[in-house]
Design a protein around this motif. Sequence first.
Motif, PDB file in Angstrom:
ATOM      1  N   ASP A 155      88.371   1.007  49.531  1.00 49.98           N
ATOM      2  CA  ASP A 155      87.127   0.238  49.389  1.00 49.98           C
ATOM      3  C   ASP A 155      86.403   0.603  48.096  1.00 49.98           C
ATOM      4  OD1 ASP A 155      87.870  -0.579  51.868  1.00 49.98           O
ATOM      5  OD2 ASP A 155      86.064   0.075  52.904  1.00 49.98           O
ATOM      6  N   ALA A 156      86.254   1.904  47.848  1.00 48.72           N
ATOM      7  CA  ALA A 156      85.558   2.361  46.646  1.00 48.72           C
ATOM      8  C   ALA A 156      86.352   2.003  45.396  1.00 48.72           C
ATOM      9  CB  ALA A 156      85.318   3.867  46.720  1.00 48.72           C
ATOM     10  N   TRP A 157      87.681   2.148  45.464  1.00 47.10           N
ATOM     11  CA  TRP A 157      88.536   1.825  44.313  1.00 47.10           C
ATOM     12  C   TRP A 157      88.394   0.358  43.930  1.00 47.10           C
ATOM     13  CZ3 TRP A 157      92.687  -1.310  43.018  1.00 47.10           C
ATOM     14  CH2 TRP A 157      93.433  -0.929  41.890  1.00 47.10           C
ATOM     15  N   LEU A 158      88.420  -0.524  44.919  1.00 44.21           N
ATOM     16  CA  LEU A 158      88.306  -1.953  44.648  1.00 44.21           C
ATOM     17  C   LEU A 158      86.925  -2.305  44.101  1.00 44.21           C
ATOM     18  CD1 LEU A 158      90.154  -3.382  47.775  1.00 44.21           C
ATOM     19  CD2 LEU A 158      90.917  -3.562  45.395  1.00 44.21           C
ATOM     20  N   THR A 159      85.888  -1.676  44.630  1.00 43.26           N
ATOM     21  CA  THR A 159      84.542  -1.916  44.111  1.00 43.26           C
ATOM     22  C   THR A 159      84.445  -1.492  42.653  1.00 43.26           C
ATOM     23  OG1 THR A 159      83.579  -1.587  46.309  1.00 43.26           O
ATOM     24  CG2 THR A 159      82.095  -1.395  44.422  1.00 43.26           C
ATOM     25  N   THR A 160      85.057  -0.356  42.329  1.00 46.99           N
ATOM     26  CA  THR A 160      85.061   0.129  40.951  1.00 46.99           C
ATOM     27  C   THR A 160      85.788  -0.848  40.035  1.00 46.99           C
ATOM     28  OG1 THR A 160      84.944   2.448  41.626  1.00 46.99           O
ATOM     29  CG2 THR A 160      85.812   1.994  39.425  1.00 46.99           C
ATOM     30  N   VAL A 161      86.936  -1.334  40.479  1.00 48.23           N
ATOM     31  CA  VAL A 161      87.717  -2.273  39.662  1.00 48.23           C
ATOM     32  C   VAL A 161      86.937  -3.557  39.431  1.00 48.23           C
ATOM     33  CG1 VAL A 161      89.770  -3.722  39.599  1.00 48.23           C
ATOM     34  CG2 VAL A 161      89.960  -1.330  40.298  1.00 48.23           C
ATOM     35  N   VAL A 162      86.378  -4.126  40.495  1.00 47.99           N
ATOM     36  CA  VAL A 162      85.612  -5.363  40.351  1.00 47.99           C
ATOM     37  C   VAL A 162      84.396  -5.132  39.455  1.00 47.99           C
ATOM     38  CG1 VAL A 162      84.129  -6.992  41.596  1.00 47.99           C
ATOM     39  CG2 VAL A 162      86.386  -6.455  42.479  1.00 47.99           C
ATOM     40  N   GLY A 163      83.739  -3.989  39.613  1.00 48.25           N
ATOM     41  CA  GLY A 163      82.591  -3.682  38.761  1.00 48.25           C
ATOM     42  C   GLY A 163      82.976  -3.639  37.293  1.00 48.25           C
ATOM     43  N   ARG A 164      84.097  -2.994  36.990  1.00 51.19           N
ATOM     44  CA  ARG A 164      84.528  -2.901  35.588  1.00 51.19           C
ATOM     45  C   ARG A 164      84.955  -4.256  35.037  1.00 51.19           C
ATOM     46  NH1 ARG A 164      87.739   2.833  36.384  1.00 51.19           N
ATOM     47  NH2 ARG A 164      85.960   4.178  35.869  1.00 51.19           N
ATOM     48  N   VAL A 165      85.639  -5.047  35.863  1.00 46.75           N
ATOM     49  CA  VAL A 165      86.034  -6.383  35.424  1.00 46.75           C
ATOM     50  C   VAL A 165      84.793  -7.221  35.117  1.00 46.75           C
ATOM     51  CG1 VAL A 165      87.116  -8.547  36.163  1.00 46.75           C
ATOM     52  CG2 VAL A 165      88.257  -6.372  36.621  1.00 46.75           C
ATOM     53  N   CYS A 166      83.802  -7.173  36.010  1.00 51.33           N
ATOM     54  CA  CYS A 166      82.570  -7.935  35.801  1.00 51.33           C
ATOM     55  C   CYS A 166      81.821  -7.443  34.564  1.00 51.33           C
ATOM     56  CB  CYS A 166      81.675  -7.829  37.026  1.00 51.33           C
ATOM     57  SG  CYS A 166      82.284  -8.707  38.482  1.00 51.33           S
ATOM     58  N   LEU A 167      81.795  -6.135  34.368  1.00 46.79           N
ATOM     59  CA  LEU A 167      81.116  -5.581  33.192  1.00 46.79           C
ATOM     60  C   LEU A 167      81.778  -6.085  31.915  1.00 46.79           C
ATOM     61  CD1 LEU A 167      78.809  -3.666  32.431  1.00 46.79           C
ATOM     62  CD2 LEU A 167      80.460  -1.798  32.426  1.00 46.79           C
ATOM     63  N   ASP A 168      83.102  -6.098  31.887  1.00 46.60           N
ATOM     64  CA  ASP A 168      83.825  -6.621  30.719  1.00 46.60           C
ATOM     65  C   ASP A 168      83.520  -8.101  30.506  1.00 46.60           C
ATOM     66  OD1 ASP A 168      84.961  -4.160  30.253  1.00 46.60           O
ATOM     67  OD2 ASP A 168      86.872  -4.633  31.228  1.00 46.60           O
ATOM     68  N   MET A 169      83.462  -8.858  31.604  1.00 50.93           N
ATOM     69  CA  MET A 169      83.186 -10.290  31.491  1.00 50.93           C
ATOM     70  C   MET A 169      81.773 -10.532  30.968  1.00 50.93           C
ATOM     71  SD  MET A 169      85.071 -11.577  35.011  1.00 50.93           S
ATOM     72  CE  MET A 169      84.790 -13.330  34.796  1.00 50.93           C
ATOM     73  N   LEU A 170      80.807  -9.742  31.432  1.00 52.48           N
ATOM     74  CA  LEU A 170      79.435  -9.900  30.951  1.00 52.48           C
ATOM     75  C   LEU A 170      79.319  -9.556  29.473  1.00 52.48           C
ATOM     76  CD1 LEU A 170      77.361  -8.404  33.911  1.00 52.48           C
ATOM     77  CD2 LEU A 170      77.391 -10.787  33.167  1.00 52.48           C
ATOM     78  N   ARG A 171      79.993  -8.491  29.085  1.00 47.02           N
ATOM     79  CA  ARG A 171      79.926  -8.086  27.681  1.00 47.02           C
ATOM     80  C   ARG A 171      80.603  -9.109  26.775  1.00 47.02           C
ATOM     81  NH1 ARG A 171      81.193  -1.697  28.952  1.00 47.02           N
ATOM     82  NH2 ARG A 171      79.013  -1.027  29.120  1.00 47.02           N
ATOM     83  N   SER A 172      81.698  -9.678  27.227  1.00 45.30           N
ATOM     84  CA  SER A 172      82.394 -10.669  26.402  1.00 45.30           C
ATOM     85  C   SER A 172      81.646 -11.999  26.379  1.00 45.30           C
ATOM     86  CB  SER A 172      83.822 -10.887  26.913  1.00 45.30           C
ATOM     87  OG  SER A 172      83.815 -11.481  28.199  1.00 45.30           O
TER      88      SER A 172
END
Length: 275
Positions: A51-68
């Motif tokens: 659960d925590a691993w998936l939340t971390t992955v989604v968070g990082r993906v979203c952060l990259d998308m926001l920055r781009s």
Amino acid sequence: MNEHERFEANRPRLRAVAYRMLGSATEADDAVQEAWLRLDRAGSEHVDNLDAWLTTVVGRVCLDMLRSRGSRREGLLSEAEPTRTTGPEDEAVLADSVGLALLVVLETLTPAERLAFVLHDLFAVPFDEVAPIVGRSPDAARQLASRARRRVRGHSGPAGHPAGREIVDAFLTASREGDFATLLSLLDPDVLLRVDEQFRDLPTELRGAHDVARFYVGRAHGAFPALIDGALGIRVAPGGDTLLVVTFAITGGRITALEATTNQSHLRDMEILPL
């Protein structure tokens, strides 16, 4: 339960995180799909907490998308209403406690502020887990969320009766009166209580409505509703000095998470306003 089944069990929560981060149903689906692809490639054999691993992955993906995304805003607000839902569960994921006004305010935050606020305040992810996603220390992640709360509060109008206030009031009344049944009705079955450090008889972590209700029944004397850095919660100060504050995450009319802060240095840095 196999890997795919475990992922599907997490999908509604992951999509809710991504939607609040991105404000777009299409982009939220893309972020969740990317998380699945990464899990499928890496496997979960060496993952202790999926659960925590998936939340971390989604968070990082979203952060990259926001920055781009940068200064682009094309189509964001037109997608802000959850029109792509296909059933009650999807509708709850996208619509519950997510309004156009909140999404507009979130757009004023930096990507790191937005991620810290969404993960911690809306999904009760502890700052120790938020910190590595944004590449900051836990204290720095706490400050990001604090700045975000102030902006959200500043755009939300008078805070005399913020959303969820009646639930906090009911929780305090039931706790003081020892009303176990009402406490149970206010808590999500999978509610999580976290405390930042050992404090008296407070457990550092407690999960499940029965256990959390059993702990709080007959308590809450000396506790009052408060805004803690703009987040709805309670302040415990029986002698006038703040001993601890508890912030609430409320979804679908139930309390899904409680996070208690007892560290005095953190309490001194917080803006705590009575309600």
